[in-house]
Design an enzyme around this catalytic site. Structure first.
Site, mmCIF file in Angstrom:
data_model
loop_
_atom_site.group_PDB
_atom_site.id
_atom_site.type_symbol
_atom_site.label_atom_id
_atom_site.label_comp_id
_atom_site.label_asym_id
_atom_site.label_seq_id
_atom_site.Cartn_x
_atom_site.Cartn_y
_atom_site.Cartn_z
ATOM 1 N N TYR A 123 -32.227 -8.529 -1.138
ATOM 2 C CA TYR A 123 -31.149 -9.739 -1.787
ATOM 3 C C TYR A 123 -31.154 -10.586 -0.331
ATOM 4 O O TYR A 123 -30.750 -11.915 -1.102
ATOM 5 C CB TYR A 123 -30.017 -8.978 -0.560
ATOM 6 C CG TYR A 123 -28.720 -10.035 -0.849
ATOM 7 C CD1 TYR A 123 -27.106 -10.075 -1.473
ATOM 8 C CD2 TYR A 123 -28.127 -10.723 0.636
ATOM 9 C CE1 TYR A 123 -25.988 -10.641 -1.909
ATOM 10 C CE2 TYR A 123 -26.652 -10.796 0.938
ATOM 11 C CZ TYR A 123 -26.101 -11.107 -0.351
ATOM 12 O OH TYR A 123 -24.661 -11.808 -0.061
ATOM 13 N N ASP A 131 -23.046 -12.589 -18.137
ATOM 14 C CA ASP A 131 -23.669 -12.023 -17.229
ATOM 15 C C ASP A 131 -24.667 -13.687 -16.895
ATOM 16 O O ASP A 131 -25.541 -13.863 -17.967
ATOM 17 C CB ASP A 131 -24.364 -11.002 -17.594
ATOM 18 C CG ASP A 131 -25.496 -9.645 -16.577
ATOM 19 O OD1 ASP A 131 -25.768 -10.908 -15.329
ATOM 20 O OD2 ASP A 131 -25.362 -8.838 -16.550
ATOM 21 N N LYS A 171 -31.546 -14.598 -2.393
ATOM 22 C CA LYS A 171 -30.172 -15.903 -1.592
ATOM 23 C C LYS A 171 -31.460 -16.753 -0.698
ATOM 24 O O LYS A 171 -31.464 -18.269 -0.655
ATOM 25 C CB LYS A 171 -29.912 -15.676 -0.593
ATOM 26 C CG LYS A 171 -28.707 -14.340 -0.741
ATOM 27 C CD LYS A 171 -28.034 -14.945 -1.808
ATOM 28 C CE LYS A 171 -26.564 -14.202 -2.234
ATOM 29 N NZ LYS A 171 -25.400 -14.899 -3.678
ATOM 30 N N SER A 202 -13.873 -13.694 -10.539
ATOM 31 C CA SER A 202 -12.411 -13.566 -10.891
ATOM 32 C C SER A 202 -11.862 -12.581 -9.832
ATOM 33 O O SER A 202 -11.386 -12.165 -9.565
ATOM 34 C CB SER A 202 -13.316 -12.295 -11.704
ATOM 35 O OG SER A 202 -14.106 -11.435 -11.594
ATOM 36 N N ARG A 203 -13.445 -12.397 -8.498
ATOM 37 C CA ARG A 203 -12.150 -11.752 -7.673
ATOM 38 C C ARG A 203 -13.432 -12.262 -6.133
ATOM 39 O O ARG A 203 -14.458 -12.650 -5.853
ATOM 40 C CB ARG A 203 -13.507 -10.148 -7.860
ATOM 41 C CG ARG A 203 -12.995 -9.423 -8.776
ATOM 42 C CD ARG A 203 -13.689 -7.603 -8.083
ATOM 43 N NE ARG A 203 -14.543 -7.403 -8.958
ATOM 44 C CZ ARG A 203 -15.708 -6.947 -8.263
ATOM 45 N NH1 ARG A 203 -15.881 -6.996 -6.827
ATOM 46 N NH2 ARG A 203 -16.810 -7.097 -8.840
ATOM 47 N N GLY A 256 -18.609 -15.919 -11.195
ATOM 48 C CA GLY A 256 -18.567 -14.781 -10.402
ATOM 49 C C GLY A 256 -16.708 -15.073 -9.648
ATOM 50 O O GLY A 256 -16.666 -15.147 -8.421
ATOM 51 N N ILE A 282 -17.228 -11.407 5.531
ATOM 52 C CA ILE A 282 -16.598 -12.226 4.305
ATOM 53 C C ILE A 282 -15.756 -10.610 4.002
ATOM 54 O O ILE A 282 -16.464 -10.136 3.086
ATOM 55 C CB ILE A 282 -16.539 -13.358 3.308
ATOM 56 C CG1 ILE A 282 -17.160 -14.490 4.106
ATOM 57 C CG2 ILE A 282 -15.278 -13.492 2.771
ATOM 58 C CD1 ILE A 282 -17.374 -14.849 5.227
HETATM 59 P P1 NAP Z 1 -17.313 -9.662 -4.691
HETATM 60 O O1 NAP Z 1 -16.257 -9.463 -4.082
HETATM 61 O O2 NAP Z 1 -18.286 -8.452 -5.279
HETATM 62 O O3 NAP Z 1 -17.425 -10.193 -6.236
HETATM 63 C C1 NAP Z 1 -17.973 -10.025 -6.843
HETATM 64 C C2 NAP Z 1 -17.882 -11.377 -8.294
HETATM 65 O O4 NAP Z 1 -19.264 -11.891 -8.818
HETATM 66 C C3 NAP Z 1 -17.418 -10.827 -9.274
HETATM 67 O O5 NAP Z 1 -16.502 -11.890 -10.033
HETATM 68 C C4 NAP Z 1 -18.183 -10.141 -10.480
HETATM 69 O O6 NAP Z 1 -17.631 -9.907 -11.378
HETATM 70 C C5 NAP Z 1 -19.270 -11.682 -10.257
HETATM 71 N N1 NAP Z 1 -20.288 -10.507 -10.614
HETATM 72 C C6 NAP Z 1 -21.334 -9.977 -10.448
HETATM 73 N N2 NAP Z 1 -22.222 -9.716 -11.048
HETATM 74 C C7 NAP Z 1 -22.272 -10.983 -11.450
HETATM 75 C C8 NAP Z 1 -22.946 -11.140 -13.123
HETATM 76 N N3 NAP Z 1 -24.054 -10.766 -13.318
HETATM 77 N N4 NAP Z 1 -22.529 -12.308 -14.485
HETATM 78 C C9 NAP Z 1 -21.400 -12.411 -13.488
HETATM 79 N N5 NAP Z 1 -20.716 -12.866 -12.899
HETATM 80 C C10 NAP Z 1 -21.089 -11.277 -12.107
HETATM 81 O O7 NAP Z 1 -18.242 -10.637 -3.565
HETATM 82 P P2 NAP Z 1 -17.968 -11.328 -3.105
HETATM 83 O O8 NAP Z 1 -17.977 -10.573 -1.648
HETATM 84 O O9 NAP Z 1 -17.249 -12.254 -3.111
HETATM 85 O O10 NAP Z 1 -19.369 -12.518 -3.071
HETATM 86 C C11 NAP Z 1 -19.634 -13.633 -3.133
HETATM 87 C C12 NAP Z 1 -20.924 -13.493 -3.029
HETATM 88 O O11 NAP Z 1 -20.542 -14.278 -1.783
HETATM 89 C C13 NAP Z 1 -21.548 -13.323 -4.064
HETATM 90 O O12 NAP Z 1 -23.162 -14.489 -4.031
HETATM 91 C C14 NAP Z 1 -22.287 -13.043 -2.563
HETATM 92 O O13 NAP Z 1 -23.707 -12.751 -2.035
HETATM 93 C C15 NAP Z 1 -22.097 -13.762 -1.557
HETATM 94 N N6 NAP Z 1 -21.979 -13.724 -0.053
HETATM 95 C C16 NAP Z 1 -20.837 -12.418 0.356
HETATM 96 C C17 NAP Z 1 -20.579 -11.931 1.588
HETATM 97 C C18 NAP Z 1 -19.310 -11.106 1.422
HETATM 98 O O14 NAP Z 1 -19.784 -10.248 3.117
HETATM 99 N N7 NAP Z 1 -18.316 -10.999 0.658
HETATM 100 C C19 NAP Z 1 -20.748 -12.120 2.544
HETATM 101 C C20 NAP Z 1 -22.634 -13.512 1.774
HETATM 102 C C21 NAP Z 1 -22.485 -14.004 0.716
HETATM 103 P P3 NAP Z 1 -16.971 -8.068 -11.945
HETATM 104 O O15 NAP Z 1 -15.832 -8.061 -11.540
HETATM 105 O O16 NAP Z 1 -16.757 -8.146 -13.512
HETATM 106 O O17 NAP Z 1 -18.113 -7.592 -11.655
#
Ligand code: NAP
Length: 242
Positions: free
Chosen positions: A153, A59, A157, A10-11, A8, A186
Site C-alpha cells: 500500500y 474495475d 500510494k 460509492s462508499r 471508488g 478516516i
Molecule cells: P472504502 O470505504 O473501502 O471504499 C472503497 C471504494 O473504492 C468503494 O467505492 C469501492 O467500490 C471502490 N473500489 C475498490 N476497488 C476498486 C476498483 N478496483 N475499481 C473501482 N472501484 C474500486 O475506502 P475509503 O476508506 O473510502 O478509501 C478511499 C481512498 O482513500 C482509498 O484510495 C484509500 O486508500 C484512501 N485512504 C483511506 C484512508 C482511511 O483511513 N479510510 C486513509 C488514507 C487513504 P465497491 O464498493 O464496489 O467495492
C-alpha cells in the site's frame, strides 16, 4: 454540463467527494467495482439532495475494462468532457513483507497505481484540448511516511505521489492542475477494524477524521480558485504527520 468522475465513489471517502462535487454543480459519475447496492444508494442520496449524475461500474485496475467502459462513456458524451477527475479507488491488503503473497502485492498496486494510470490517460486528452482540468489523487499518510505491514500500500500510494508531481509539470501550461490529498485515519469501511480509542492518542486532534473532511480538501483543489496550486500533496490527518 460540467462532469466530475470519482473512482471508488460509492462508499466512504469517495461517496463524500461525490456529494461535494454535486454541491459544486457537477454532474457526477460515480465509479465503483462491485457493490451495486451501495452505488445505487449513493446516487439516490445525491439526487435527493438536488444533485445529478450516474453510476459507472468498472474495475480501475483492469486496463481493458477502463478502455471499454470509460471509453464508451467518453465516446457517447462528446459534448460533456470530464473536467474533474478524482482518483480515489483504493484497497488495502496488509501483511508483513516476508509473508506477503503475490496476490496481495499485485491487487493493491494494481488498484491504486495502475488504476491511476489507466483512468487518467483516458480523460487527460479532453482536458488538454479544453485547456482546463482538475485531477486530484487520494493517496495516504502511508505513502508519505511508510507504515509497517503496508509495503504494498505504501509503495502504491508513493507511486501515485510521484506521478502526481511529474504529471503536474507536464500539463500545467494547459490549465490542468494535478494534486493529491493524503488522509490519515478516516472513519470508513477501510478502517472499520481499527480501534479509534487506542489510536487516537497519537493523533494531535485526538480523533479519526470524517470522509467529509477529506472531501472538502478535494473540493478546494477542484475549484477554479485553486488554479495556481499544482503538484501539491495536502495532508488531512489531524496533525499526525507532516
Ligand atoms: P472504502 O470505504 O473501502 O471504499 C472503497 C471504494 O473504492 C468503494 O467505492 C469501492 O467500490 C471502490 N473500489 C475498490 N476497488 C476498486 C476498483 N478496483 N475499481 C473501482 N472501484 C474500486 O475506502 P475509503 O476508506 O473510502 O478509501 C478511499 C481512498 O482513500 C482509498 O484510495 C484509500 O486508500 C484512501 N485512504 C483511506 C484512508 C482511511 O483511513 N479510510 C486513509 C488514507 C487513504 P465497491 O464498493 O464496489 O467495492
Amino acid at each position: 454540463m460540467k462532469c466530475a468522475l470519482v473512482t471508488g465513489g460509492s462508499r466512504g471517502i469517495g461517496r463524500a467527494i461525490c456529494y461535494r462535487m454535486a454541491s459544486m454543480g457537477y454532474y457526477v459519475i460515480v465509479n465503483y467495482k462491485s457493490n451495486d447496492t451501495e452505488a445505487n444508494n449513493t446516487l439516490l442520496q445525491l439526487k435527493e439532495n438536488g444533485g445529478n449524475g450516474e453510476i459507472l461500474k468498472f474495475d480501475v485496475g483492469k486496463k481493458e475494462d477502463v478502455q471499454t467502459l470509460l471509453g464508451n462513456w467518453i465516446e457517447k458524451n462528446k459534448d460533456n468532457y470530464i473536467e474533474v477527475l478524482v482518483n480515489n479507488a483504493g484497497i488495502k491488503e496488509d501483511g508483513l513483507m516476508m509473508w506477503m503473497k503475490d496476490e496481495q502485492w499485485e491487487s493493491v498496486v494494481n488498484t491504486s497505481l495502475n488504476g491511476f494510470f489507466y483512468v487518467t490517460r483516458m480523460v487527460l486528452t479532453s482536458m488538454l484540448h479544453k485547456r482546463y482540468g482538475r485531477i486530484i489523487n487520494v493517496v495516504s499518510l502511508s505513502g508519505l511516511k511508510g507504515l509497517p505491514g503496508q509495503t504494498n500500500y505504501s509503495a502504491a500510494k508513493a507511486g501515485v505521489i510521484g506521478a502526481t508531481k511529474a504529471l503536474a509539470q507536464e500539463v500545467a501550461k494547459r490549465g490542468v492542475t494535478v494534486n493529491a490529498v493524503a488522509p490519515g485515519f478516516i472513519k470508513t469501511d477501510m478502517t472499520e477494524g481499527l480501534d479509534e480509542n487506542e489510536l487516537k492518542g497519537m493523533i494531535p486532534v485526538k480523533r479519526f477524521g470524517l470522509p467529509e473532511e477529506v472531501a472538502s480538501a478535494v473540493g478546494f483543489l477542484a475549484s477554479a480558485e485553486a488554479g495556481y496550486i499544482t503538484a501539491e500533496i495536502i495532508n488531512v490527518n489531524g496533525g499526525l504527520y507532516s
